[in-house]
Design a protein around this motif. Structure first.
Motif, PDB file in Angstrom:
ATOM      1  N   THR A 122       6.471  -3.090  13.040  1.00 23.22           N
ATOM      2  CA  THR A 122       5.728  -2.868  11.796  1.00 23.22           C
ATOM      3  C   THR A 122       4.913  -4.112  11.445  1.00 23.22           C
ATOM      4  O   THR A 122       4.949  -5.111  12.145  1.00 23.22           O
ATOM      5  CB  THR A 122       6.703  -2.581  10.641  1.00 23.22           C
ATOM      6  N   ARG A 123       4.225  -4.044  10.293  1.00 21.68           N
ATOM      7  CA  ARG A 123       3.396  -5.171   9.845  1.00 21.68           C
ATOM      8  C   ARG A 123       4.236  -6.449   9.714  1.00 21.68           C
ATOM      9  O   ARG A 123       3.773  -7.540  10.041  1.00 21.68           O
ATOM     10  CB  ARG A 123       2.766  -4.798   8.498  1.00 21.68           C
ATOM     11  N   PHE A 131      -2.532  -8.404   0.717  1.00 21.77           N
ATOM     12  CA  PHE A 131      -1.616  -7.721  -0.200  1.00 21.77           C
ATOM     13  C   PHE A 131      -0.906  -6.602   0.548  1.00 21.77           C
ATOM     14  O   PHE A 131      -1.025  -6.492   1.757  1.00 21.77           O
ATOM     15  CB  PHE A 131      -2.401  -7.190  -1.400  1.00 21.77           C
ATOM     16  N   ARG A 132      -0.168  -5.798  -0.164  1.00 19.99           N
ATOM     17  CA  ARG A 132       0.561  -4.707   0.490  1.00 19.99           C
ATOM     18  C   ARG A 132       0.021  -3.367  -0.011  1.00 19.99           C
ATOM     19  O   ARG A 132       0.719  -2.607  -0.697  1.00 19.99           O
ATOM     20  CB  ARG A 132       2.066  -4.827   0.197  1.00 19.99           C
ATOM     21  N   PRO A 133      -1.231  -3.085   0.260  1.00 21.51           N
ATOM     22  CA  PRO A 133      -1.818  -1.838  -0.246  1.00 21.51           C
ATOM     23  C   PRO A 133      -1.320  -0.612   0.534  1.00 21.51           C
ATOM     24  O   PRO A 133      -0.816  -0.752   1.657  1.00 21.51           O
ATOM     25  CB  PRO A 133      -3.316  -2.042   0.003  1.00 21.51           C
ATOM     26  N   ASN A 216      -6.830 -10.226   8.407  1.00 20.89           N
ATOM     27  CA  ASN A 216      -6.587 -10.020   6.981  1.00 20.89           C
ATOM     28  C   ASN A 216      -6.717  -8.539   6.632  1.00 20.89           C
ATOM     29  O   ASN A 216      -7.499  -7.820   7.257  1.00 20.89           O
ATOM     30  CB  ASN A 216      -7.604 -10.826   6.155  1.00 20.89           C
ATOM     31  N   ILE A 217      -5.923  -8.142   5.639  1.00 18.64           N
ATOM     32  CA  ILE A 217      -6.023  -6.767   5.135  1.00 18.64           C
ATOM     33  C   ILE A 217      -6.522  -6.872   3.696  1.00 18.64           C
ATOM     34  O   ILE A 217      -5.939  -7.605   2.890  1.00 18.64           O
ATOM     35  CB  ILE A 217      -4.652  -6.062   5.173  1.00 18.64           C
ATOM     36  N   HIS A 218      -7.597  -6.167   3.371  1.00 25.50           N
ATOM     37  CA  HIS A 218      -8.170  -6.246   2.026  1.00 25.50           C
ATOM     38  C   HIS A 218      -7.813  -5.006   1.210  1.00 25.50           C
ATOM     39  O   HIS A 218      -7.687  -3.918   1.773  1.00 25.50           O
ATOM     40  CB  HIS A 218      -9.701  -6.359   2.110  1.00 25.50           C
ATOM     41  N   GLY A 219      -7.761  -5.200  -0.109  1.00 26.62           N
ATOM     42  CA  GLY A 219      -7.434  -4.096  -1.015  1.00 26.62           C
ATOM     43  C   GLY A 219      -6.089  -4.352  -1.658  1.00 26.62           C
ATOM     44  O   GLY A 219      -5.182  -4.872  -1.003  1.00 26.62           O
ATOM     45  N   ARG A 220      -5.981  -3.985  -2.966  1.00 29.83           N
ATOM     46  CA  ARG A 220      -4.697  -4.186  -3.648  1.00 29.83           C
ATOM     47  C   ARG A 220      -3.910  -2.884  -3.713  1.00 29.83           C
ATOM     48  O   ARG A 220      -2.735  -2.854  -3.410  1.00 29.83           O
ATOM     49  CB  ARG A 220      -4.922  -4.709  -5.063  1.00 29.83           C
ATOM     50  N   VAL A 223      -5.950   0.225   1.065  1.00 30.55           N
ATOM     51  CA  VAL A 223      -6.721  -0.584   2.014  1.00 30.55           C
ATOM     52  C   VAL A 223      -8.218  -0.325   1.799  1.00 30.55           C
ATOM     53  O   VAL A 223      -8.646   0.829   1.694  1.00 30.55           O
ATOM     54  CB  VAL A 223      -6.340  -0.229   3.476  1.00 30.55           C
ATOM     55  N   GLU A 224      -8.994  -1.423   1.686  1.00 30.03           N
ATOM     56  CA  GLU A 224     -10.457  -1.283   1.538  1.00 30.03           C
ATOM     57  C   GLU A 224     -11.185  -1.764   2.786  1.00 30.03           C
ATOM     58  O   GLU A 224     -12.371  -1.523   2.960  1.00 30.03           O
ATOM     59  CB  GLU A 224     -10.925  -2.092   0.317  1.00 30.03           C
TER      60      GLU A 224
END
Ligand SMILES: Cc1cc2nc3c(=O)[nH]c(=O)nc-3n(C[C@H](O)[C@H](O)[C@H](O)COP(=O)(O)OP(=O)(O)OC[C@H]3O[C@@H](n4cnc5c(N)ncnc54)[C@H](O)[C@@H]3O)c2cc1C
Length: 425
Positions: A122-123, A131-133, A216-220, A223-224
């Motif tokens: 997993t992540r 963040f963890r969106p 990086n993962i974007h979005g709060r 996911v964006e």
């Protein structure tokens, strides 16, 4: 406390094949336990074809392949206990399982076959910041949503990791109307079967970005997008190459881990490279009467090999039931140059079934052409030329008892011929 002859933990293709073979060999009391409400394991969600080419000479879907063994198991009177999770296993083969009908179930088994399969990394296992969106899934979870539950995990998708599950989901989600932006792979080659790279990505014009990763993962809330970057030869991201890719979903296909919590609980010897138990030529673990097969032993690319292994484990269990525990002297099987692992890890040449051992191994990197050498302390006992060696494709070779007799060590090594291949599709 129930007393049983053979208990198989896991009702996937490994457990079912072992159960069928065990009944054919005359073991009367065969119990398969699975925590899910239907047998079949991971195959239930694999609705693509490509299963069974070696065993049945046919291209079956996962559920079709599983169904053949479920029907055979039922016909032969195998007992399958579903919705039941095995919680404990001891070295003397006592099991504790739980279900909502009977509560705790205690079983003493004469023999046990471990067939618990594996789970996805997993992540958390790969530490991607951000963040963890919502919208970050393992590829197998997404496969279950789409193929069994009927939900779409998202519409605009990036897939990290080019293992077979990721490749298959790239195609599956495209067919369901999603836009798969790219498959990102940290290695300089794909980690999936070549046929899956061609049939799942190239046929659908989905880019495969080798030597890249998600940084990086974007979005709060949801996911964006993700930032992806190239990696250098030490697999470190080169931040000057970083770029944003817009998406609402990130699927992770970054490796499988054999489910050996129960094995570790019993202090079975575990091979840190395969993540599965150390076994001998009968697939017997370091604990007498406990055998292992399928993905719990090592991660497989083809289910046909899982079935072959399960048959061997059942034969081992039948011999154990017939002749009891014997103390075997084993010789080590050594993993040499350019190989990641070889299985079984030790053998007793005198107790080899059917006069031969099927060895399975994986290379450390792709090679266009290589020579596989099998050696004893006396020198080379066998060699074979291999073409298009890839870490994702298991190598298997049979060595006869006669070829190994008198040896005190068996060593496998792979010698590359004709230069190194970096982008091995
Ligand atoms: C997405 C995907 C695509 C694939 N595509 C192909 C393909 O095209 N062709 C091919 O040949 N192969 C393919 N494979 C590989 C093949 O499906 C696997 O190698 C095979 O399913 C492994 O079988 P198994 O029985 O070892 O494990 P699984 O199928 O995982 O079964 C393990 C079972 O054990 C049960 N279990 C685990 N722990 C417990 C416990 N404590 N108590 C009770 N039950 C427990 C689980 O519920 C599960 O049902 C694919 C695999 C995946 C994941």
């Amino acid at each position: 406390m129930q007393n049983r002859e053979l208990v198989i933990i896991g009702g996937g293709p490994a457990g079912l094949s072992a159960a069928v073979e065990a009944r054919k060999l005359g073991i009367k009391d065969v119990l398969v336990i699975d925590r899910e409400s239907e047998p079949g394991g991971i195959l239930k969600q694999c609705i693509h074809t490509g299963f069974g080419l070696h065993i049945f000479n046919e291209e079956l879907t996962g559920p079709e392949y599983a169904e053949r063994f479920i029907e055979e198991a039922e016909r032969l009177g195998v007992e399958i206990m579903l919705d039941t999770m095995v919680l404990e296993l001891t070295a003397d083969r006592r099991l504790v399982a739980i279900n909502s009908r009977e509560g705790l179930v205690e079983i003493k088994a004469k023999t046990v076959i471990l067939a618990m399969g594996c789970r996805e990394r997993t992540r958390g296992a790969i530490n991607i910041p951000g963040f963890r969106p919502a919208g970050v899934f393992t590829a197998g979870t997404a496969q279950r949503f789409v193929n069994i539950e009927g939900y779409m995990p998202g519409r605009k998708i990036v897939i990290l990791g080019s293992g077979d599950i990721g490749l298959i989901m790239a195609r599956r989600l495209t067919l369901e109307g999603a836009e798969v932006q790219c498959v990102v792979e940290i290695m300089p080659y794909s980690n999936g079967l070549i046929r899956n790279v061609v049939q799942c990505l190239e046929d659908y014009d989905i880019p495969l970005l080798l030597k890249h990763t998600v940084v990086n993962i974007h979005g709060r809330k949801r996911v964006e997008g993700v930032t992806i970057a190239e990696v250098d030869d030490d697999m470190k991201p080169v931040m000057e190459t970083a770029r944003f890719v817009s998406c609402d979903t990130l699927l992770l296909s970054v490796g499988l881990i054999p489910e050996n919590e129960l094995s570790r609980m019993t202090n079975i010897e575990i091979d840190e490279v395969t993540g599965g138990p150390v076994v001998n030529q009968r697939l017997e673990t370091s604990l007498p009467g406990i055998f292992a097969c399928g993905n719990v032993l090592h991660v497989h690319d083809l289910v046909d090999y899982v079935t072959q292994e399960a048959v061997l484990a059942a034969r081992g269990a039948a011999l154990y039931l017939a002749s009891g525990s014997k103390k075997y002297e084993h010789i080590p099987v050594v993993t040499g140059d350019n190989l990641r692992y070889v299985l079984p890890q030790r053998i007793n040449v005198d107790a080899v079934l059917e006069g031969k051992v099927n060895f399975f191994m994986r290379s450390v990197r792709p090679m266009a052409k290589a020579e596989l050498f099998i050696e004893s302390e006396w020198g080379v006992i066998k060699s074979r030329t291999l073409r298009h060696v890839r870490p994702s494709e298991m190598i298997s070779i049979q060595v006869s008892r006669d070829e190994m007799i008198g040896s005190e060590i068996i060593k496998f090594r792979l010698q590359e011929e004709g230069g190194r291949v970096e982008h091995g599709n």
